[in-house]
Design an enzyme around this catalytic site. Structure first.
Site: not given
Ligand code: PAF
Length: 293
Positions: A31, A33, A37, A148, A153, A185
């Site tokens: 969230g 956003l 996003h 990216k 991750q 971010s």
């Molecule tokens: O990147 C994120 O927002 C989180 O690490 C994710 C992939 C939603 C997992 O909680």
């Protein structure tokens, strides 16, 4: 746009969609956003008949001294952005529904989780891999989209999907940046005005390092030195790591080749900021092609 909080209800909704032969695209988020996003959602909108946005601040990926409690949240704004991006369904479960009493199952992507953020955030990728696997099981997406900026991750999740034969295509989307280059971010909201100004040093340092690489520098130590010098000119910036790695295995590299990953984590005030850049050509090849973020 549907908003579902309950796991069972989400599974029923998805089973109905899949029974009609519809393809599901999932954008997992925590969230708060922003434009980064929006880019993920735009990609998802183009890839699925049903676009699902998950919003869940996952306690399992935060260390005890980290910012789980204070992580920024604004569900009303998220609803508006999701609507603007053509989301069909928001899945926003409660922590108690994702991790009910007695919960004890976790998944770990062993090698890809070790280096970089894995060193300073023990258990973080175990929490990420676990929640993403749960989200994949609940939402059953054909495609899942990640940014990216969180490069490690993305590598971890690609490995997870491949190793466990999840049948989900994991797609990486380029980092969206502010006009001065700072990677977008949710944690940028922690920065004061002066800290925000100081944070420009991160993309600037990465850019300078790439210039050096393009002029022929191939020694990791020298490239790391360039980045460190620029970032440490900012008194408020504290370097956590600066590393050059193989972009698929994330193993440290001494000599740099085209397509190496330069990744940094820097603390400025309350914010821990990460960023990265692929040096030179982002070449594909061999096994790495499949798990290239
Ligand atoms: O990147 C994120 O927002 C989180 O690490 C994710 C992939 C939603 C997992 O909680």
């Amino acid at each position: 746009m549907k908003v579902i909080e309950n796991v069972q209800e989400m599974q029923d909704f998805i089973k109905g969609a899949r029974a009609k032969g519809l393809k599901i695209a999932l954008v997992p988020t925590m969230g708060f956003l922003h434009d980064g996003h929006r880019e993920l959602l735009k990609t998802g909108r183009g890839l699925g008949d049903v676009l699902v946005l998950s919003i869940f601040v996952n306690p399992a990926q935060f260390g005890t001294k980290e910012d789980f409690k204070t992580y920024p949240r604004d569900f009303e704004k998220d609803l508006r952005i999701a609507g603007e991006c053509g989301v069909d369904c928001i899945f926003a479960p409660k922590a108690g529904d994702m991790y009910p009493e007695g919960y004890q199952t976790f998944v770990e992507v062993t090698e890809a989780s070790k280096n970089l953020c894995g060193e300073s955030r023990p258990g973080h990728f175990r929490g990420v891999a676990t929640v993403v696997l749960k989200l994949f099981n609940i939402v059953m997406p054909n495609k899942a989209i990640f940014g990216k900026k969180d490069y490690q991750q993305l590598v971890v999740i690609k490995r997870l999907a491949e190793d466990l034969n999840l049948g989900v295509e994991v797609i990486g989307v380029d980092t969206v940046r502010e006009p001065d280059g700072l990677a977008m971010s949710s944690r940028n909201s922690y920065l004061t005005e002066a800290e925000r100004e100081a944070a420009r040093c991160i993309p600037e340092a990465l850019k300078e390092a790439e210039k050096g690489f393009l002029k022929g520098e191939r020694d990791s130590g020298a490239v790391v030195g360039t980045v460190k010098k620029i970032i440490e000119k900012e008194p408020s910036a504290v370097v956590e790591y600066i590393k050059v790695c193989d972009k698929d295995t994330l193993a440290d590299l001494d000599r740099i080749e085209d397509g190496a990953l330069l990744a940094v984590a820097v603390r400025i005030g309350r914010a821990r900021l990460i960023d990265n850049r692929i040096l030179g050509k982002d070449k594909e090849g061999g096994r790495s092609k499949k798990c290239s973020a």
